[in-house]
Design a protein around this motif. Sequence first.
Motif, short mmCIF file in Angstrom:
data_model
loop_
_atom_site.label_atom_id
_atom_site.label_comp_id
_atom_site.label_asym_id
_atom_site.label_seq_id
_atom_site.Cartn_x
_atom_site.Cartn_y
_atom_site.Cartn_z
N ARG A 698 0.96 -1.21 0.11
CA ARG A 698 0.08 -0.04 0.07
C ARG A 698 0.84 1.38 0.04
NH1 ARG A 698 -3.00 -3.16 3.90
NH2 ARG A 698 -1.99 -1.87 5.39
N LEU A 699 2.01 1.20 0.73
CA LEU A 699 2.81 2.64 0.96
C LEU A 699 3.53 2.87 -0.45
CD1 LEU A 699 4.72 1.81 4.35
CD2 LEU A 699 2.92 3.71 3.89
N ILE A 700 3.74 1.74 -1.09
CA ILE A 700 4.61 1.90 -2.28
C ILE A 700 3.62 2.31 -3.60
CG2 ILE A 700 5.88 0.69 -4.45
CD1 ILE A 700 7.50 1.30 -1.78
N ASN A 701 2.47 1.83 -3.51
CA ASN A 701 1.50 2.36 -4.64
C ASN A 701 0.91 3.67 -4.17
OD1 ASN A 701 0.11 0.19 -6.37
ND2 ASN A 701 0.65 -1.02 -4.63
N GLU A 702 0.85 4.05 -2.70
CA GLU A 702 0.46 5.63 -2.64
C GLU A 702 1.82 6.44 -3.00
OE1 GLU A 702 -0.74 6.04 1.33
OE2 GLU A 702 -1.99 4.20 1.49
N SER A 703 2.91 6.09 -2.73
CA SER A 703 4.27 6.93 -3.10
C SER A 703 4.05 6.94 -4.50
CB SER A 703 5.31 5.89 -2.57
OG SER A 703 5.23 6.03 -1.23
N ALA A 704 4.05 5.88 -5.22
CA ALA A 704 4.25 5.92 -6.84
C ALA A 704 3.10 6.97 -7.34
CB ALA A 704 3.42 4.65 -7.33
N MET A 791 15.82 -8.91 1.16
CA MET A 791 14.96 -9.80 2.09
C MET A 791 13.68 -10.44 1.37
SD MET A 791 16.46 -7.12 3.53
CE MET A 791 17.61 -6.80 5.27
N MET A 792 13.01 -9.52 0.68
CA MET A 792 11.83 -9.92 0.20
C MET A 792 11.87 -9.70 -1.27
SD MET A 792 8.84 -9.38 2.88
CE MET A 792 8.67 -7.68 3.07
N PRO A 793 12.59 -10.44 -2.10
CA PRO A 793 13.15 -10.11 -3.57
C PRO A 793 11.95 -9.94 -4.35
CG PRO A 793 13.78 -12.40 -2.94
CD PRO A 793 13.00 -11.57 -1.69
N HIS A 794 10.79 -10.86 -4.28
CA HIS A 794 9.44 -10.90 -5.02
C HIS A 794 8.85 -9.68 -4.91
CE1 HIS A 794 10.52 -14.96 -4.08
NE2 HIS A 794 10.49 -15.33 -5.24
N LEU A 795 8.31 -9.41 -3.78
CA LEU A 795 7.69 -7.97 -3.51
C LEU A 795 8.43 -6.89 -4.10
CD1 LEU A 795 5.41 -6.49 -2.20
CD2 LEU A 795 6.99 -6.59 -0.02
N ALA A 796 9.59 -6.84 -4.00
CA ALA A 796 10.42 -5.86 -4.21
C ALA A 796 10.55 -5.56 -5.92
CB ALA A 796 12.00 -5.96 -3.80
N TRP A 800 8.82 -2.37 -7.70
CA TRP A 800 9.87 -1.69 -8.55
C TRP A 800 9.18 -1.38 -9.61
CZ3 TRP A 800 14.46 0.66 -7.40
CH2 TRP A 800 15.54 0.93 -8.37
N ALA A 801 8.38 -2.39 -10.10
CA ALA A 801 7.81 -2.10 -11.21
C ALA A 801 6.67 -0.90 -11.08
CB ALA A 801 6.94 -3.18 -11.82
N VAL A 802 5.83 -0.95 -9.96
CA VAL A 802 4.92 0.03 -9.74
C VAL A 802 5.44 1.25 -9.78
CG1 VAL A 802 3.40 0.88 -7.70
CG2 VAL A 802 3.37 -1.66 -8.63
N LEU A 803 6.65 1.59 -9.34
CA LEU A 803 7.47 2.80 -9.16
C LEU A 803 7.82 3.19 -10.57
CD1 LEU A 803 9.23 2.59 -5.93
CD2 LEU A 803 7.17 3.98 -6.26
#
Length: 886
Positions: A698-704, A791-796, A800-803
């Motif tokens: 959620r944080l990354i989507n909002e940041s994007a 640590m969490m490469p798949h989520l990252a 990364w793509a969302v950003l």
Amino acid sequence: MPSERYNARESEPRWQRQWEQRAIFAAGNDDPRPKYYVLEMFPYPSGRIHIGHVRNYTLGDVLARFMRARGFNVLHPMGWDAFGLPAENAAIERQVAPKAWTYDNIAAMKKQLRSIGLSLDWSREFATCDPAYYKHQQKMFNDFLRAGLAEREKRKVNWDPVDMTVLANEQVIDGRGWRSGAVVEQREMNQWVLKITKYSQELLDALDTLDRWPDKVRLMQQNWIGRSEGLLIRFALDPATTPTGESELKIFTTRHDTLFGAKFMAISADHPLAQSAAARDAKLAQFIAETKRIGTAQEIIDTAEKQGFDTGIRAIHPFDPNWKLPVYVANFVLMEYGTGAIFGCPAHDQRDLDFVNKYGLGNTPVVCPEGQDPKTFVITDTAYDGDGRMINSRFLDGMTIEEAKEEVAKRLENEPRPLPNPPPHTGEGRVGAVGERQVNFRLRDWGISRQRYWGCPIPVIHCPKCDVVPVPDEDLPVTLPEDVTFDKPGNALDHHPTWKHVNCPQCGGNAVRETDTMDTFVDSSWYFARFTDPWNEKAPTTLTVVDRLMPVDQYIGGVEHAILHLLYSRFFTRAMKATGHIGMKEPFAGMFTQGMVVHETYQRADGSYVTPAEVKVETGVSGRHATLIATGEEVVIGGIEKMSKSKRNTVDPDDIIATYGADVARWFMLSDSPPDRDVIWSDERVQGAARFVQRVWRLINESAGIGAGAPKSRPAAFGREALALRKAAHGALDKVSTGIEKLHFNVCLAYIREFSNALGEILAREGQPSPDLAWAVREAAIILVQLLAPMMPHLAEECWAVLGQPGLVSEASWPQIERDLLVEDTVTLVVQVNGKKRGEVTVARTAQNAEIEAAALGLDAVKLALAGKPVRKVIVVPMRIVNVVG
């Protein structure tokens, strides 16, 4: 439009395919960048990985991904420690060929390991049971043979008369074979050994250079090598009491200071003097036969009841010809250690004290602790092994232990005695000293012979004419036959109708192959070197490559391998250097021993164990209680123990990954405990890790969304909020970078959570952010994703793509830390009044002394401590303390 919830089940396989297709984790042998070699101890292919594997390999993977992002050519390979007895057991119990069983297991475990998302270079994969691997192991064995580092010798072994095989000490349980239950016999058999003792001192000294190894591991190796400085003493024997005129008994001791406390001599059942005496005493012969049944393991001997048999032989004290000591055959003395004989000083050795108390031999204290009255100091049931002064020791009385040792050594070194059995035609007998200073080692040569089928064949041929003949290098590998049967006890290679029958390479006559195979520790003692160039078909290593990529920079594995595997690998590397296969001596620059994964146990009323998956645990007013999901039956929550099949407290990694995803499993393994300590499995904390994954998403989507409207270029200046966020981002980046280097992963995850909270606070504020804050949000989101990537490469990757970042985060460079953002604007000083702390004051880092004094004197605690008294002076120690003197 990204999903509101992160879907690990869909995302993780997709990114794993991309990593594999791009081969981004393949290391280049000609890569000019600095190398970093990270390796976890490779697994035995038992059939399924367990949750401990997930922890072990995740630890190494975080480091590998981090160092790759830092610009290193990272070598992070995987293979299989594939020989071993379980495959033979499967063949017997399930009628499955060992090879088929092994490779089926490898395929299953490889699929599981891939699902964890490990950054492994699978192009270098091999199994030690593959002839392409053990061909080179056989070649090195022949090289060691030529160099005097391998030889054949008679050895005492544990023999199972039913299974007709040699058992390792660990396979002897209460004197019986672990599988057959038969009473184990001690036999003397020809065994192949590797001469590790040639490097005893070197292996010991080099431990001081391994400063990136845990102290406990180095200490364990030091104790196993067991260097001891002492005295070899030639005790004269009373000729009237010896079986065939033997004249002396040699013993090695490190406690020659206690000679005046001697009460008996003890010799091994295998000692020549014991054998000679037994030939004339049937009861002694029977005692020796009973003694040999307890096996050769030191642990068994240490815990067995101490027993002895008085041979009637008497030894003469070296300082008193009238003092005669009884010579016993004892079950706690091994021929392999020292000279196979000891003198017993029971007052200062617990084992000896137990022995004399049993046989009524008494004891005489000869070392008295400081502060004790020597006249009243006595020993009853507990030996004294501490420091003190010599008593009851004639000319040694009053000396320290070290002084007494030196005095005894000097006297016995200068005491001559004729040597026994002088060579014929030499005139008078030769003379030697009664005492001789010696250095002994506990370490023994490494016996590698195993009477098993599923192991690396030892490449030698036994010829009636030519004796032992190595198989020529051009005829290697000697491969295992696949058409073997296990319907008879013993080694299947012995029973094969044709495999062992060959012609001698030297004379061409009829000969037989060696049917013993190598200890599987041999396979794992050099695999790390083979990983550097597994494509070389002509030699075990490619010298230019192995010397560039070795040593392993960070080795990770369980502390249970701290002695044998690591010590054998250190020896093997030296042997490889001596025979031209590598240019260094130490294989592992850094060593890390991870803790275990543990779980509480659950038991039904009948005492049977049930698995965590079968249990529902709830917390109520009366505490935690558990019930069976299927029936509602109450179950008892037991203690937290190491996961084991017998107690059924295991967790299946496949279930966890299917339910939560690999990243959640990885995050839990990293966050819940320091990596060198045990981690307690907790469903609640796993669920907490899953919630954190969704929060990050959620944080990354909002940041994007905010970052999309941010200026492309870096703003010329930043406001207070943007600056605070940037400080949080770069502070976390600095701390996590340092933490990963130190393998403090749980601390790193705490910093990441703290940083994510700071980002979340900014995102929660209403209104349109200023351009500088929007830019800082985008920067913070990118840094957060990169911190998460190891640590969490798949989520990252998904974030990364969302950003909208180019390429894969797994290929991105580690962010650069802006050091000026790490400098705090304020400083907190301790405030003292007349030397006693009364509080703290926070001021601007640039504050002048007058401002600091005013802030300190304004504190209520300072005013209270002064109680109206005038201030005589204020002393400011910059950046540290304000001391008010009243």
